[in-house]
Scaffold this active site. Structure first.
Site, short mmCIF file in Angstrom:
data_model
loop_
_atom_site.label_atom_id
_atom_site.label_comp_id
_atom_site.label_asym_id
_atom_site.label_seq_id
_atom_site.Cartn_x
_atom_site.Cartn_y
_atom_site.Cartn_z
N CYS A 2 0.83 -1.20 0.00
CA CYS A 2 0.00 0.00 0.00
C CYS A 2 0.87 1.26 0.00
CB CYS A 2 -0.87 0.03 1.24
SG CYS A 2 -1.78 -1.47 1.52
N ARG A 27 4.59 0.21 -6.58
CA ARG A 27 4.67 -0.65 -5.39
C ARG A 27 3.67 -1.80 -5.44
NH1 ARG A 27 6.66 2.44 -0.69
NH2 ARG A 27 5.28 1.21 0.60
N TRP A 76 -3.22 -2.53 -1.27
CA TRP A 76 -2.93 -3.90 -1.65
C TRP A 76 -3.68 -4.76 -0.65
CZ3 TRP A 76 -0.30 -8.26 0.29
CH2 TRP A 76 0.10 -9.19 -0.68
N ASN A 100 -1.52 1.53 6.02
CA ASN A 100 -0.71 0.43 5.48
C ASN A 100 -0.39 -0.49 6.64
OD1 ASN A 100 -0.61 1.96 3.20
ND2 ASN A 100 1.60 2.35 3.26
N GLY A 101 -0.43 -1.80 6.43
CA GLY A 101 -0.05 -2.74 7.48
C GLY A 101 -1.24 -3.54 7.96
N GLU A 480 16.61 -17.49 -9.72
CA GLU A 480 16.24 -16.11 -10.05
C GLU A 480 15.58 -16.04 -11.44
OE1 GLU A 480 15.81 -13.41 -8.73
OE2 GLU A 480 16.10 -11.82 -10.18
N LYS A 484 11.87 -14.62 -11.98
CA LYS A 484 11.58 -13.50 -12.89
C LYS A 484 10.47 -13.90 -13.86
CE LYS A 484 12.89 -10.94 -11.32
NZ LYS A 484 13.70 -10.64 -10.19
N GLU A 487 7.05 -14.34 -12.11
CA GLU A 487 6.51 -13.06 -11.61
C GLU A 487 5.80 -12.26 -12.68
OE1 GLU A 487 10.13 -11.17 -9.90
OE2 GLU A 487 8.80 -10.62 -8.26
N HIS A 503 16.69 -36.53 -8.91
CA HIS A 503 16.05 -36.81 -7.62
C HIS A 503 14.59 -36.38 -7.60
CE1 HIS A 503 19.93 -38.00 -6.07
NE2 HIS A 503 20.41 -36.96 -6.72
N LYS A 603 5.94 -4.11 -4.69
CA LYS A 603 7.37 -3.86 -4.83
C LYS A 603 8.09 -4.10 -3.51
CE LYS A 603 11.21 -2.54 -6.72
NZ LYS A 603 11.91 -3.60 -7.50
#
Ligand code: M6R
Length: 608
Positions: A2, A27, A76, A100-101, A480, A484, A487, A503, A603
């Site tokens: 947020c 964000r 968010w 926010n939170g 990574e 990427k 996402e 395995h 973000k």
């Protein structure tokens, strides 16, 4: 996550608020809202599910909200769906509030307020705070005392901003375990969760500390600490017009940030090594000789940077190194030993889990080091030692340049550790620095892979699953690459150590499954090649990311080889990072997803 903006003393308050929200869009959020105090002090609110553009349309349709002060928010969703009725600001009587939170005791507070006859209209945890403030304003003559009394009742993590019809021209702020700052300009005052949201005249930033409350007026800020005492807080110059970022000639911020890497990685390396002398020159003193063990703690991409660095710290410096995901580390009662030091890697410096892990390590008496891209972040303020990455503002939710700047700083730290611990003599240090210093040039060359990647990306965009394989320091890069891709393109992607294939993961291979193999001509090349053979034999379509020698050796084995410039051991993950970033970026572009603001993602993850 947020975003919060608050303003007072501006005749164009609504524009400042909406522009602030636009700057916070990166964000990640799913609804937005604004509240402006009109000339008569009456509050007017507008909210919309979806993007800030939808909010702007609604504001335009009603002719805008006139007034000098107000608050705004991008939400968010945590408690309650991403619908307009859950969007902030929340109204209660004479108050409007954004949050926010997470308010952990909102259930008990809500029951109490409902028993007093207060009616709730949203599913959020935040609405209780608006009601508490409205009630408190009746009980305290000084509105700051009322605000403080509210904050004292809250449990959890929060950044809050509020306005009230009873206190025209004032914006109330509070922070606890979530970022919030105040700012002042000539006759103006601001509150924001991120300095990026502030307009050019916000000349002085005031960094609030945990537990603080603030009441901002036109040109004034009354900061009080958790005990309600007046407090002086660290100040810095505002971002001004030079702090602004735009996409330049690029289609997306992520694309721009991928292309900025040669420059920002070069800048970061120059902050850690003396290029002319071939010696390390760290921006802050770190005593690696005194360490028995280095604990690296981070989340997401930053954790993968830490995993790459573990190979370097152990092999160059003989320094036992462990890497932990912050959300696991902080809850697993980690056992510490004398000589342990803890390194926290975070682009934002505000991510909730590594921040709490830092506090845990500090309380246990460990030396804490923050490697962060945000010089004034909470982690930077709280760590014993602060080390910068100089990536500049990263707007794309998918981290690119921050990651490679983290890698370059970590490589320099590993060299410094090797020298301090007597594992590397001056010659070896010089050689390693030459290897690392070549990275910006080689990353620049790797950007030309774009042409080859584009055709591949068109194909990948039709895939249901993509696997990334790597060994040694390229195993974390496989993770990574997969992160990427998932996402921003929403394709199911996984990264594995190539040796782990048999395995379990090899069961996923069937005709046509794309397997991207990071395969430099290194000491483990033959082993990597045999992994390629194993997936090829089961029908996989192998895409090799390989240097020139490996490309020749794999000529008959890969369906496509992206040839990266020859690089030394330290520069190789940086150079190959460009390839996996381009793969993810161009695949997402072909899929038509929202590259810079992918669904569900924020973000900076400032709540658990
Ligand atoms: O700001 P931080 O570096 O602490 O953020 C850590 C992760 O949230 C972040 O790297 C995340 O995984 C990115 N979306 C990766 O692209």
């Amino acid at each position: 996550m947020c975003g919060i903006v608050g303003v007072t003393g501006r005749a164009d308050a609504q524009s400042v608020l909406v522009e602030g929200l636009r700057r916070l869009e990166y964000r990640g959020y799913d609804s937005a809202g604004v509240c402006v105090a009109g000339p008569d002090g009456a509050l007017a609110t507008e909210r919309a599910a979806g993007k800030v553009a939808a909010l702007s349309d609604k504001l335009g349709a009603r002719g805008g909200l006139a007034g000098l002060s107000g608050i705004a928010h991008t939400r968010w969703a945590t408690h309650g769906a991403a619908e307009e009725r859950n969007a902030h600001p929340h109204r209660a009587g004479r108050v409007a509030l954004v949050h926010n939170g997470i308010i952990e005791n909102h259930g008990a507070l809500k029951a109490e307020l409902m028993a007093e006859g207060r009616v709730f209209v949203s599913d959020t945890d935040s609405e209780v705070v608006a009601h508490l403030f409205d009630a408190a304003l009746d009980q305290h003559a000084d509105p700051h005392d009322a605000w403080r009394a509210v904050i004292d009742r809250l449990k959890g993590a929060f950044a809050l901003a509020a306005v009230s019809e009873t206190a025209p021209g004032l914006v109330f702020g509070a922070r606890k375990a979530a970022p919030l700052l105040a700012a002042l300009g000539p006759g103006t005052g601001y509150i924001a969760s991120d300095a990026m949201a502030l307009p050019e005249d916000a000349a002085t930033l005031i960094y609030l500390e945990d537990g603080d409350t603030v009441v901002v007026g036109a040109g004034s800020a009354d900061v009080r600490d958790a005990q309600g005492r007046p407090a002086q807080r660290k100040q810095a110059a505002g971002p001004g017009v030079f702090g602004r970022v735009d996409k330049g000639p690029f289609r997306h911020f992520m694309e721009k940030e991928i292309h900025e890497q040669p420059e920002v990685v070069g800048r970061t390396i120059a902050a850690y090594v003396h290029l002319a002398d071939g010696a390390v020159n760290l921006p802050a003193k770190v005593d690696f000789a005194a360490m028995n063990r280095l604990l690296i703690v981070a989340c997401g991409t930053a954790a993968y940077a830490g995993m790459v660095a573990r190979y370097w710290f152990e092999s160059l410096a003989g320094l036992p190194t462990e890497v932990d995901i912050a959300s696991e580390f902080r809850y697993r009662d980690p056992a510490f030993s004398p000589g342990d030091a803890a390194l926290f890697i975070s682009q934002s410096g505000e991510t909730a889990d590594p921040l709490e892990a830092l506090r845990l390590c500090k309380a246990a008496g460990l030396v804490t080091i923050a490697l962060t891209n945000t010089a004034h972040s909470t982690m930077a303020r709280e760590a014993d030692i602060v080390l910068p990455t100089l990536a500049g503002p990263e707007i794309g939710v998918a981290s690119t340049k921050a990651f490679t700047c983290q890698l370059s700083a970590l490589a320099a730290l590993a060299i410094a550790a090797g020298a301090q611990r007597g594992r590397m003599d001056a010659q070896a240090v010089k050689g390693a620095i030459a290897d690392l210093s070549a990275a910006p040039r080689l990353m620049g060359e790797a950007l030309s892979l774009r042409q080859g990647v584009d055709a591949l990306a068109l194909d990948l965009a039709r895939s249901d699953i993509v696997l990334f394989l790597g060994r040694n320091s390229l195993f974390p890069l496989a993770l990574e690459g997969a992160l990427k891709l998932k996402e921003i393109s929403y394709i199911h992607a996984e990264g594995y150590p190539a040796g782990e294939l048999k395995h379990g993961p090899i069961a996923l291979i069937e005709e046509g499954v794309a397997v991207i193999v990071l395969a430099p001509m290194d000491a483990l090349f033959d082993k990597t090649r045999s992994s390629i053979e194993q997936v090829r034999a089961r029908g996989a379509r192998v895409i090799a990311v390989a240097d020139a020698a490996a490309a020749v050796a794999l000529e008959d084995q890969s369906a496509l080889t992206l040839v990266t410039p020859d690089a030394g051991r330290l520069a190789t993950p940086l150079v190959m990072a460009v390839a996996v970033q381009l793969i993810a970026y161009l695949t997402a572009v072909h899929k038509g997803t929202d590259v810079d603001q992918p669904r569900n993602l924020a973000k900076s993850v400032t709540v658990e």
